[in-house]
Write an enzyme that holds these catalytic residues in place. Sequence first.
Site, mmCIF file in Angstrom:
data_model
loop_
_atom_site.group_PDB
_atom_site.id
_atom_site.type_symbol
_atom_site.label_atom_id
_atom_site.label_comp_id
_atom_site.label_asym_id
_atom_site.label_seq_id
_atom_site.Cartn_x
_atom_site.Cartn_y
_atom_site.Cartn_z
ATOM 1 N N ASP A 298 0.819 -1.209 0.000
ATOM 2 C CA ASP A 298 0.000 0.000 0.000
ATOM 3 C C ASP A 298 0.855 1.262 0.000
ATOM 4 O O ASP A 298 0.500 2.263 -0.622
ATOM 5 C CB ASP A 298 -0.934 0.008 1.221
ATOM 6 C CG ASP A 298 -2.209 -0.790 0.989
ATOM 7 O OD1 ASP A 298 -2.445 -1.208 -0.169
ATOM 8 O OD2 ASP A 298 -2.966 -0.993 1.950
ATOM 9 N N ASN B 208 -4.765 8.999 1.669
ATOM 10 C CA ASN B 208 -4.959 8.379 2.985
ATOM 11 C C ASN B 208 -5.275 9.414 4.061
ATOM 12 O O ASN B 208 -6.369 9.437 4.600
ATOM 13 C CB ASN B 208 -3.711 7.590 3.396
ATOM 14 C CG ASN B 208 -3.912 6.102 3.287
ATOM 15 O OD1 ASN B 208 -4.868 5.634 2.683
ATOM 16 N ND2 ASN B 208 -3.000 5.347 3.860
ATOM 17 N N GLU B 209 -4.285 10.251 4.368
ATOM 18 C CA GLU B 209 -4.492 11.198 5.460
ATOM 19 C C GLU B 209 -3.495 12.351 5.414
ATOM 20 O O GLU B 209 -2.404 12.249 4.847
ATOM 21 C CB GLU B 209 -4.397 10.514 6.832
ATOM 22 C CG GLU B 209 -3.006 10.165 7.286
ATOM 23 C CD GLU B 209 -2.499 8.841 6.806
ATOM 24 O OE1 GLU B 209 -1.336 8.781 6.356
ATOM 25 O OE2 GLU B 209 -3.264 7.848 6.869
ATOM 26 N N ASP C 140 -0.444 15.995 21.110
ATOM 27 C CA ASP C 140 0.651 15.637 20.209
ATOM 28 C C ASP C 140 0.350 15.927 18.748
ATOM 29 O O ASP C 140 1.271 16.147 17.962
ATOM 30 C CB ASP C 140 0.984 14.148 20.356
ATOM 31 C CG ASP C 140 1.725 13.846 21.649
ATOM 32 O OD1 ASP C 140 2.137 14.803 22.336
ATOM 33 O OD2 ASP C 140 1.876 12.661 21.986
ATOM 34 N N ALA D 180 -5.986 3.122 8.069
ATOM 35 C CA ALA D 180 -4.535 3.194 8.212
ATOM 36 C C ALA D 180 -4.147 3.817 9.554
ATOM 37 O O ALA D 180 -4.532 3.323 10.610
ATOM 38 C CB ALA D 180 -3.953 3.973 7.026
ATOM 39 N N TYR D 181 -3.389 4.902 9.528
ATOM 40 C CA TYR D 181 -2.934 5.587 10.750
ATOM 41 C C TYR D 181 -4.120 5.907 11.652
ATOM 42 O O TYR D 181 -4.074 5.715 12.876
ATOM 43 C CB TYR D 181 -2.205 6.864 10.325
ATOM 44 C CG TYR D 181 -1.427 7.584 11.410
ATOM 45 C CD1 TYR D 181 -1.224 7.039 12.680
ATOM 46 C CD2 TYR D 181 -0.865 8.832 11.142
ATOM 47 C CE1 TYR D 181 -0.502 7.718 13.643
ATOM 48 C CE2 TYR D 181 -0.136 9.519 12.105
ATOM 49 C CZ TYR D 181 0.036 8.961 13.350
ATOM 50 O OH TYR D 181 0.755 9.639 14.310
ATOM 51 N N LYS E 242 -6.981 4.347 12.064
ATOM 52 C CA LYS E 242 -7.486 3.187 12.795
ATOM 53 C C LYS E 242 -6.554 2.813 13.946
ATOM 54 O O LYS E 242 -7.010 2.356 15.002
ATOM 55 C CB LYS E 242 -7.656 1.995 11.856
ATOM 56 C CG LYS E 242 -8.252 0.754 12.528
ATOM 57 C CD LYS E 242 -8.413 -0.383 11.548
ATOM 58 C CE LYS E 242 -9.030 -1.606 12.233
ATOM 59 N NZ LYS E 242 -8.176 -2.130 13.326
ATOM 60 N N SER E 243 -5.254 3.030 13.759
ATOM 61 C CA SER E 243 -4.298 2.645 14.791
ATOM 62 C C SER E 243 -4.442 3.475 16.058
ATOM 63 O O SER E 243 -3.978 3.069 17.126
ATOM 64 C CB SER E 243 -2.864 2.765 14.256
ATOM 65 O OG SER E 243 -2.481 4.118 14.120
ATOM 66 N N ALA F 8 -3.221 11.923 21.460
ATOM 67 C CA ALA F 8 -2.846 12.230 22.856
ATOM 68 C C ALA F 8 -3.274 13.629 23.278
ATOM 69 O O ALA F 8 -2.445 14.456 23.673
ATOM 70 C CB ALA F 8 -1.343 12.044 23.039
#
Length: 267
Positions: A52, A124-125, A153, A165-166, A168-169, A188
């Site tokens: 990906d 994606n983002e 953060d 991707a990021y 969902k994490s 955060a």
Amino acid sequence: MLADRMNIFIFTKQDEDSLSKKEIVIEAMQHEGFKVVEQSEDANIIISIGNDGTFLQAVRKTNFRQDCLYAGIYSEGRQAMYCDFHYNNLHEMVLAIRKADIEVRRYPLIEASIDNQQTFYCLNEFSIRSNIIRTFVVDVIIDDKLFETFLGDGLIISTPTGSTAYNKSVRGAVVDPFLPCFQVTELASVNNNTYRTLGSPFILSGDRKLRLHVHQDGNDFPSVAMDNEAIGVRRVVDVEIGLSDKVIKTVKLKHNSFWEKVQRIYL
């Protein structure tokens, strides 16, 4: 018709293994009557070989072409979100194109403008994070109205396909790509008597406009990334983000929908 698209550009990493696989794909495509071109501008199908991340790079490095189709070949492991075809079964991709046994999937993009100077597209983002070991402060403004003031953060703004991707994490929601929208997810966040945020991801309609105003308090050199690539900007004050009118058209096999991929990869 898809079968009329015969000019192919192949994008891959430059390591020895990837280049070796590229040569095999070129030989296979030429054997089937396709023309493999040296410049992406001459292609009407752009193929990435890898994963990906390679697919995202292929789309970005070829300037988010609106007049061609993208296809992803995964060279190892299981199918990924953007790669429908396997390196060990190139015949499947050729046969699919020959028989028009494919569908075209349209993935939305988000558009981000930094200080009214540079505009970037993301499949994606878009992410903005503190570049030092210290939180930073960002006003989150929706349709010109202050929604919240974020201390933490960073923030991730993802497309529906990028939601896996990021986003969902960090416990963002997985969003159906048929929905014209984008998602804001916190990294955060600090909630206290001075700063208060929603504390959960939220989804904005594609008709909304989002603006992130970075407080200039000594931590005003955040790290900015589009998809999997860092952007070299020095100072950031305002970022305007919205759903773009552009979409990326990708080749997909029938019976291989977004949710079938999510199920296969994550469940």
